[in-house]
Design an enzyme around this catalytic site. Structure first.
Site, PDB file in Angstrom:
ATOM      1  N   LYS A 190       0.853  -1.193   0.000  1.00  0.00           N
ATOM      2  CA  LYS A 190       0.000   0.000   0.000  1.00  0.00           C
ATOM      3  C   LYS A 190       0.881   1.232   0.000  1.00  0.00           C
ATOM      4  O   LYS A 190       2.035   1.167   0.440  1.00  0.00           O
ATOM      5  CB  LYS A 190      -0.890   0.004   1.253  1.00  0.00           C
ATOM      6  CG  LYS A 190      -2.139   0.862   1.130  1.00  0.00           C
ATOM      7  CD  LYS A 190      -3.299   0.097   0.546  1.00  0.00           C
ATOM      8  CE  LYS A 190      -4.540   0.953   0.453  1.00  0.00           C
ATOM      9  NZ  LYS A 190      -5.713   0.141   0.108  1.00  0.00           N
TER      10      LYS A 190
HETATM   11  P1  NAD Z   1     -13.262   7.843  -2.284  1.00  0.00           P
HETATM   12  O1  NAD Z   1     -12.208   8.855  -2.030  1.00  0.00           O
HETATM   13  O2  NAD Z   1     -13.800   7.683  -3.654  1.00  0.00           O
HETATM   14  O3  NAD Z   1     -14.495   8.113  -1.291  1.00  0.00           O
HETATM   15  C1  NAD Z   1     -14.330   8.226   0.082  1.00  0.00           C
HETATM   16  C2  NAD Z   1     -15.671   8.582   0.688  1.00  0.00           C
HETATM   17  O4  NAD Z   1     -15.531   8.638   2.111  1.00  0.00           O
HETATM   18  C3  NAD Z   1     -16.195   9.946   0.260  1.00  0.00           C
HETATM   19  O5  NAD Z   1     -17.598   9.888   0.066  1.00  0.00           O
HETATM   20  C4  NAD Z   1     -15.867  10.834   1.468  1.00  0.00           C
HETATM   21  O6  NAD Z   1     -16.743  11.945   1.583  1.00  0.00           O
HETATM   22  C5  NAD Z   1     -16.099   9.847   2.585  1.00  0.00           C
HETATM   23  N1  NAD Z   1     -15.445  10.275   3.828  1.00  0.00           N
HETATM   24  C6  NAD Z   1     -14.184  10.717   3.983  1.00  0.00           C
HETATM   25  N2  NAD Z   1     -13.974  11.076   5.263  1.00  0.00           N
HETATM   26  C7  NAD Z   1     -15.124  10.849   5.898  1.00  0.00           C
HETATM   27  C8  NAD Z   1     -15.556  11.037   7.241  1.00  0.00           C
HETATM   28  N3  NAD Z   1     -14.725  11.516   8.165  1.00  0.00           N
HETATM   29  N4  NAD Z   1     -16.835  10.701   7.565  1.00  0.00           N
HETATM   30  C9  NAD Z   1     -17.675  10.216   6.635  1.00  0.00           C
HETATM   31  N5  NAD Z   1     -17.321  10.022   5.359  1.00  0.00           N
HETATM   32  C10 NAD Z   1     -16.070  10.340   4.994  1.00  0.00           C
HETATM   33  O7  NAD Z   1     -12.666   6.457  -1.712  1.00  0.00           O
HETATM   34  P2  NAD Z   1     -13.070   4.967  -2.119  1.00  0.00           P
HETATM   35  O8  NAD Z   1     -12.176   4.540  -3.197  1.00  0.00           O
HETATM   36  O9  NAD Z   1     -14.556   4.898  -2.291  1.00  0.00           O
HETATM   37  O10 NAD Z   1     -12.637   4.179  -0.790  1.00  0.00           O
HETATM   38  C11 NAD Z   1     -13.481   4.075   0.355  1.00  0.00           C
HETATM   39  C12 NAD Z   1     -12.989   2.935   1.237  1.00  0.00           C
HETATM   40  O11 NAD Z   1     -12.983   1.723   0.475  1.00  0.00           O
HETATM   41  C13 NAD Z   1     -11.561   3.076   1.766  1.00  0.00           C
HETATM   42  O12 NAD Z   1     -11.486   2.477   3.049  1.00  0.00           O
HETATM   43  C14 NAD Z   1     -10.745   2.291   0.785  1.00  0.00           C
HETATM   44  O13 NAD Z   1      -9.514   1.835   1.344  1.00  0.00           O
HETATM   45  C15 NAD Z   1     -11.691   1.145   0.529  1.00  0.00           C
HETATM   46  N6  NAD Z   1     -11.435   0.412  -0.701  1.00  0.00           N
HETATM   47  C16 NAD Z   1     -11.420   1.032  -1.920  1.00  0.00           C
HETATM   48  C17 NAD Z   1     -11.219   0.280  -3.068  1.00  0.00           C
HETATM   49  C18 NAD Z   1     -11.293   0.906  -4.432  1.00  0.00           C
HETATM   50  O14 NAD Z   1     -11.258   0.140  -5.414  1.00  0.00           O
HETATM   51  N7  NAD Z   1     -11.413   2.192  -4.571  1.00  0.00           N
HETATM   52  C19 NAD Z   1     -10.969  -1.090  -2.974  1.00  0.00           C
HETATM   53  C20 NAD Z   1     -11.002  -1.695  -1.722  1.00  0.00           C
HETATM   54  C21 NAD Z   1     -11.237  -0.927  -0.592  1.00  0.00           C
END
Ligand code: NAD
Length: 423
Positions: free
Chosen positions: A113
């Site tokens: 990561k």
């Molecule tokens: P993103 O940046 O597209 O979205 C993040 C979301 O979280 C946004 O809606 C933001 O407003 C919200 N957020 C941020 N801080 C916050 C808070 N304090 N309270 C409430 N909401 C909050 O990110 P993503 O790619 O959707 O990733 C989200 C989660 O999924 C992360 O934990 C990431 O590690 C995990 N994840 C992502 C992927 C991927 O393919 N993108 C794969 C596996 C896991």
């Protein structure tokens, strides 16, 4: 004898959570237990300085990290996060969860990561590109299609992957598309990748609901995080008859007792940057979010949000961990005692890395699959993995999380034993 580690886990922090999850698995590892310390230490952690000339002509410095937690089963794989608060300790935990996830789903990857300590909203596009390129160059020696393959995570996207691919390629003197996944389609990206994690969350959620005898039709869904993962998952739940009634993001929490219009909410977020101000629901206090009655609670934002006090309050049948590490070990115990099923992150959100794996394979062969093929293969891999974890949980009488760790740690440590130790 084992020497002490320089990095101390902050109590309650993500690395401490991960270490505790590993400790819970020890009794189930049999003779492989002698290798378990391997999982308690990252193989390699790199901290880099990222200096850039800012738009106003001054010099700015940012700190970046790439952690390769374990490379026993294959090259490292895991996203890059841009966030103001990202830290080495957080990236270590996220890298470790990638080791577990890739092994739990049986992808031929280790876990890695990366992160850059920057608030993307506080820099211009030009500055963001410079930060991305310099970061890529600084970690260039340890990444590569056969070494470690970054991908998008929080606040990073296909454009940032394109800059990373271009920078790596310029340094290498040829176009090397397979160094990152989650790229634009024009540059060797895969169809289905942008929505793959959200799709996986839904596919696994649907299967978990069947097992818990919770009908999907009319089921209430409450989501934290409406970014790449949360909004794609919301769309699929909505399309299959469930009702998304509350969404929280960094700007606020919107609630509608019947159903939020997901299409309109997505449009609102594109236009305004967050869910606050959405007219199709009422704005409620952020803390009330955790008490909303629902069938599915889907944390899809950041880690550590579901702690013990919240676990006592939540009123859900199933928690599907779309985010990485949203539940603390203490909360896990409370939810288990309350009979609330927790579908762990390492399975629930593995859809993204699975399609990243497809993208990497397609880049090597320069032969691309259709979206139907991608989705069918994705669903099959995830369901096989989930059913195997469920069977392990039933056989050993343990939670799905511990079962996922048992499956994954056994695979990693068996590979370790087979490879033997160098030198
Ligand atoms: P993103 O940046 O597209 O979205 C993040 C979301 O979280 C946004 O809606 C933001 O407003 C919200 N957020 C941020 N801080 C916050 C808070 N304090 N309270 C409430 N909401 C909050 O990110 P993503 O790619 O959707 O990733 C989200 C989660 O999924 C992360 O934990 C990431 O590690 C995990 N994840 C992502 C992927 C991927 O393919 N993108 C794969 C596996 C896991």
């Amino acid at each position: 004898m084992t020497g002490p580690s320089y990095v101390q886990a902050t109590p309650g922090g993500p690395w401490a959570t991960y270490l505790e999850q590993v400790d819970r698995v020890r009794p189930y590892l049999g003779p492989l237990e002698r290798w378990v310390e391997t999982l308690r230490r990252p193989k390699r952690a790199l901290i880099v300085d990222i200096p850039i000339i800012l738009d106003d002509g001054t010099v700015g410095h940012f700190e970046g990290y790439r952690v390769q937690h374990n490379l026993t089963r294959g090259p490292g794989k895991g996203g890059v996060r841009f966030h103001r608060d990202v830290s080495l300790e957080e990236v270590m935990a996220l890298a470790a969860w990638m080791t577990i996830k890739n092994a739990a789903v049986n992808l031929p990857f280790g876990g890695a990561k990366g992160g850059v300590r920057v608030d993307p909203a506080a820099v211009s596009m030009r500055e963001l590109e410079k930060i991305t390129r310099r970061f890529t160059s600084e970690i260039g020696n340890i990444i590569g299609p056969n070494r470690d393959i970054p991908a998008p995570d929080v606040n990073t996207n296909a454009q940032i992957m394109a800059w990373m691919m271009d920078t790596y390629s310029m340094n290498a003197g040829g176009t090397i598309t397979g160094v990152v996944t989650g790229k634009p389609l024009d540059l060797g990206g895969s169809v289905g990748r942008p929505k793959a994690t959200g799709r996986g969350v839904f596919i696994i959620g649907q299967e978990a609901a069947k097992r818990q005898q919770v009908p999907l039709d009319d089921a209430r869904v409450v989501l934290q995080g409406f970014g790449n993962v949360g909004s794609a998952a919301a769309e699929l739940f909505d399309e299959h008859g469930a009702r998304v009634i509350a969404v929280q993001d960094h700007t606020g929490t919107v609630f509608h007792e019947n159903r939020l219009d997901i299409g309109k909410l997505q449009q609102h977020v594109i236009e305004t940057g967050g869910v606050a101000g959405f007219e199709g629901g009422e704005l409620i206090a952020p803390l009330d979010f955790w008490e909303i009655g629902c069938e599915f609670l889907v944390p899809a934002a950041l880690e550590g949000v579901l702690d013990e006090p919240r676990a006592r309050k939540i009123d859900a049948r199933i928690v599907i961990e779309a985010a990485n590490g949203p539940t603390t070990p203490e909360a896990d115990d409370v939810l288990h005692d309350r009979g609330i099923l927790v579908v762990p992150d390492v399975i629930a959100n593995a859809g993204g890395v699975t399609v990243s794996y497809f993208e990497w394979v397609q880049d090597f062969s320069s032969f691309f699959w259709s979206e139907e093929e991608i989705n069918a293969r994705l669903d099959r891999i995830l369901l096989v993995a989930f059913r195997h974890v469920c069977a392990t949980a039933e056989r050993l009488g343990i939670s799905l999380r511990t079962a996922a760790f048992v499956v994954a740690c056994s695979r990693v440590l068996a590979a370790r034993e087979e490879r033997g130790l160098y030198p």
